[in-house]
Design a protein around this motif. Structure first.
Motif, short mmCIF file in Angstrom:
data_model
loop_
_atom_site.label_atom_id
_atom_site.label_comp_id
_atom_site.label_asym_id
_atom_site.label_seq_id
_atom_site.Cartn_x
_atom_site.Cartn_y
_atom_site.Cartn_z
N ARG A 1 -15.38 12.48 8.25
CA ARG A 1 -16.64 11.90 7.79
C ARG A 1 -17.62 11.84 8.95
O ARG A 1 -17.23 11.58 10.09
N GLY A 2 -18.87 12.06 8.63
CA GLY A 2 -19.94 11.91 9.61
C GLY A 2 -21.11 11.24 8.95
O GLY A 2 -21.11 11.03 7.72
N SER A 3 -22.12 10.90 9.73
CA SER A 3 -23.26 10.19 9.14
C SER A 3 -24.13 11.10 8.29
O SER A 3 -24.95 10.61 7.52
N THR B 1 -19.67 14.30 4.34
CA THR B 1 -18.21 14.32 4.38
C THR B 1 -17.72 15.77 4.35
O THR B 1 -18.24 16.59 3.58
N VAL B 2 -16.75 16.08 5.19
CA VAL B 2 -16.19 17.43 5.25
C VAL B 2 -14.86 17.45 4.50
O VAL B 2 -13.98 16.63 4.75
N TRP B 3 -14.74 18.40 3.58
CA TRP B 3 -13.55 18.53 2.74
C TRP B 3 -12.84 19.86 3.03
O TRP B 3 -13.48 20.86 3.35
N LEU B 4 -11.54 19.85 2.88
CA LEU B 4 -10.77 21.09 2.79
C LEU B 4 -10.93 21.60 1.38
O LEU B 4 -10.66 20.88 0.41
N GLY B 5 -11.41 22.83 1.25
CA GLY B 5 -11.67 23.37 -0.08
C GLY B 5 -11.14 24.77 -0.26
O GLY B 5 -10.57 25.38 0.66
N SER B 6 -11.34 25.29 -1.45
CA SER B 6 -10.93 26.66 -1.75
C SER B 6 -12.02 27.31 -2.58
O SER B 6 -12.80 26.65 -3.27
N GLY B 7 -12.06 28.65 -2.49
CA GLY B 7 -13.06 29.41 -3.23
C GLY B 7 -12.53 30.79 -3.53
O GLY B 7 -11.34 31.08 -3.33
N ALA C 1 -14.12 25.19 4.47
CA ALA C 1 -14.53 23.80 4.73
C ALA C 1 -15.82 23.56 3.97
O ALA C 1 -16.73 24.39 4.01
N ILE C 2 -15.88 22.45 3.27
CA ILE C 2 -17.07 22.14 2.47
C ILE C 2 -17.69 20.86 3.02
O ILE C 2 -17.05 19.81 3.02
N LYS C 3 -18.92 20.96 3.50
CA LYS C 3 -19.63 19.78 4.00
C LYS C 3 -20.54 19.27 2.88
O LYS C 3 -21.56 19.89 2.55
N SER D 1 -20.78 4.82 9.63
CA SER D 1 -20.30 6.01 8.94
C SER D 1 -19.63 7.00 9.87
O SER D 1 -19.03 7.96 9.43
N ALA D 2 -19.72 6.79 11.17
CA ALA D 2 -19.08 7.69 12.13
C ALA D 2 -18.96 6.97 13.46
O ALA D 2 -19.65 6.00 13.72
#
Length: 400
Positions: A17-19, A22-28, A34-36, A313-314
């Protein structure tokens, strides 16, 4: 719990998490990414969403081995997300939190990689504007450093958002930004030199205390040398931290010089120096305040702008909005030296230990002078054959 991001991507778990979001591990369609996912208040800003869409091609086009690539931009309902390459490893902030300092060769290697990334970006006409350890990722597979979050600071801080403000993380903000000048490539060089200093020292050259005080130090104080840093490396850091943007090196020059000096640093351990005493934050002491309350700043301090990112938040804030200090607050140019690092065991100037050491030194000088005076007087009496017992000279006892 899985979450759909647009029609092509799925976010599986939170990586950080950042201000700004949020960064997620994702798939496509092409595998893991990585999905911000940007903050809700940003996705609700239609002007900001429009600018992100306009900048999509620029964000996706920057292709460099030391830049985390942006694959896609997703605008879907309340979601505004950047889809990026997945880097397996950690960020530089996490490494510094664990190790505090890095050996000079490791620090130089990371800085050289980031300088290469900045050289490519600057050649393409992009300024990062938020170079800091949180935005530097360390790839375990390639053992290299990559710069992330290109374009985010620029997009979030458009002049159309109103007011003359400083946006960035205070420890890494170049002095010309504090003075209200437009950001150019040299601001990234200043921030990178600050990061390199931090990797070596364990702290930033102008950090500590109230954010407004940190901003003023960037403008009014000169950087204090780091004990034990090789001369060539220190000259590079010092030049890149110059107050005048034109005096700083270009990113390509920084990368080349760092790589040239790297072999000579092999085997050199991390520095052993004491961090300067932190300066007071000038926050009033008293009863607990309601959540979200912002204290009025101390006299002369640069206040935080209301409505900025949540500081909780960070660990380190991103895009911290502050007003630009007035001219009179920054008058006089560089007139002091930043908090000076000390060799281990060396007392801090002005501390109780330092005053005691100075008092002992003065006592030794007085005692030595007294002994010399007594010796001279006694020798003269013997040389001239005085028959009476000499009267010892009166000695004024120094006040402890």
């Amino acid at each position: 719990m899985a979450r759909k991001i647009g029609s092509r991507y799925t976010a599986h778990q939170i990586l950080g998490r950042g201000s700004a979001g949020t960064v997620w591990l994702g798939s496509g369609p092409d595998g893991q990414v990585a999905i911000k996912l940007l903050r809700d208040d940003l996705s609700a800003d239609q002007d900001l969403v429009g600018r992100f869409v306009q900048e999509r091609a620029a964000l996706v086009s920057l292709d460099h081995p030391h830049v985390v690539g942006v694959r896609d931009l997703v605008v879907d309902g309340n979601d505004l997300a950047l889809v990026m390459d997945l880097v397996r490893g950690t960020d530089l902030r996490s490494l510094l939190d664990r190790e505090r300092r890095l050996p000079p060769r490791a620090a130089v290697s990371i800085a050289a990689d980031i300088a290469d990334a900045l050289a490519a970006a600057h050649a393409a006409g992009y300024v990062h504007r938020d170079v800091k350890p949180e935005n530097i990722l360390l790839d375990e597979a390639t053992r290299s450093a990559l710069l992330t979050d290109f374009g985010v600071a620029k997009l979030i801080d458009e002049p159309a958002r109103g007011g003359s403000r400083v946006v960035g993380t205070p420890d890494y903000v170049a002095p010309e930004i504090v003075e209200g000048l437009p950001p150019r490539a040299a601001v990234d060089i200043y921030a990178l030199a600050t990061v390199l200093y931090e990797m070596l020292a364990g702290f930033t050259p102008f950090g500590g205390g109230h954010p407004g005080a940190v901003l003023r130090r960037h403008v009014t104080e000169t950087v204090a040398p780091l004990p034990g840093v090789p001369d060539e490396l220190w000259r590079l850091i010092h030049q890149c931290l110059a107050k005048g943007p034109a005096s700083r090196l270009r990113a390509g020059e920084v990368a080349a010089r760092l790589r040239e000096m790297s072999p000579a640093l092999a085997g050199m351990p991390a520095l052993e120096i004491d961090e300067p005493e932190p300066e007071p934050a000038h926050e009033p002491v008293g009863a607990a305040e309601p959540a979200g309350h912002i204290h009025p700043p101390a006299s002369g301090a640069v206040p935080l702008v209301h409505g900025g990112p949540d500081p909780d938040s960070a660990n380190r804030e991103t895009h911290t909005s502050m007003r630009v200090p007035a001219v009179e607050e920054l008058a006089g140019g560089a007139h002091g030296t930043a908090r000076a690092p000390r060799a281990p065991g060396q007392p801090r100037a002005g501390s109780a230990r330092h005053r005691a050491a100075e008092r002992r030194r003065r006592l030794r000088i007085v005692a030595a002078g007294t002994a010399a005076a007594v010796g001279i007087g006694l020798g003269g009496w013997l040389a001239f054959g005085g028959g009476d017992e000499p009267t010892p000279p009166a000695v004024e006892q120094p006040t402890p």
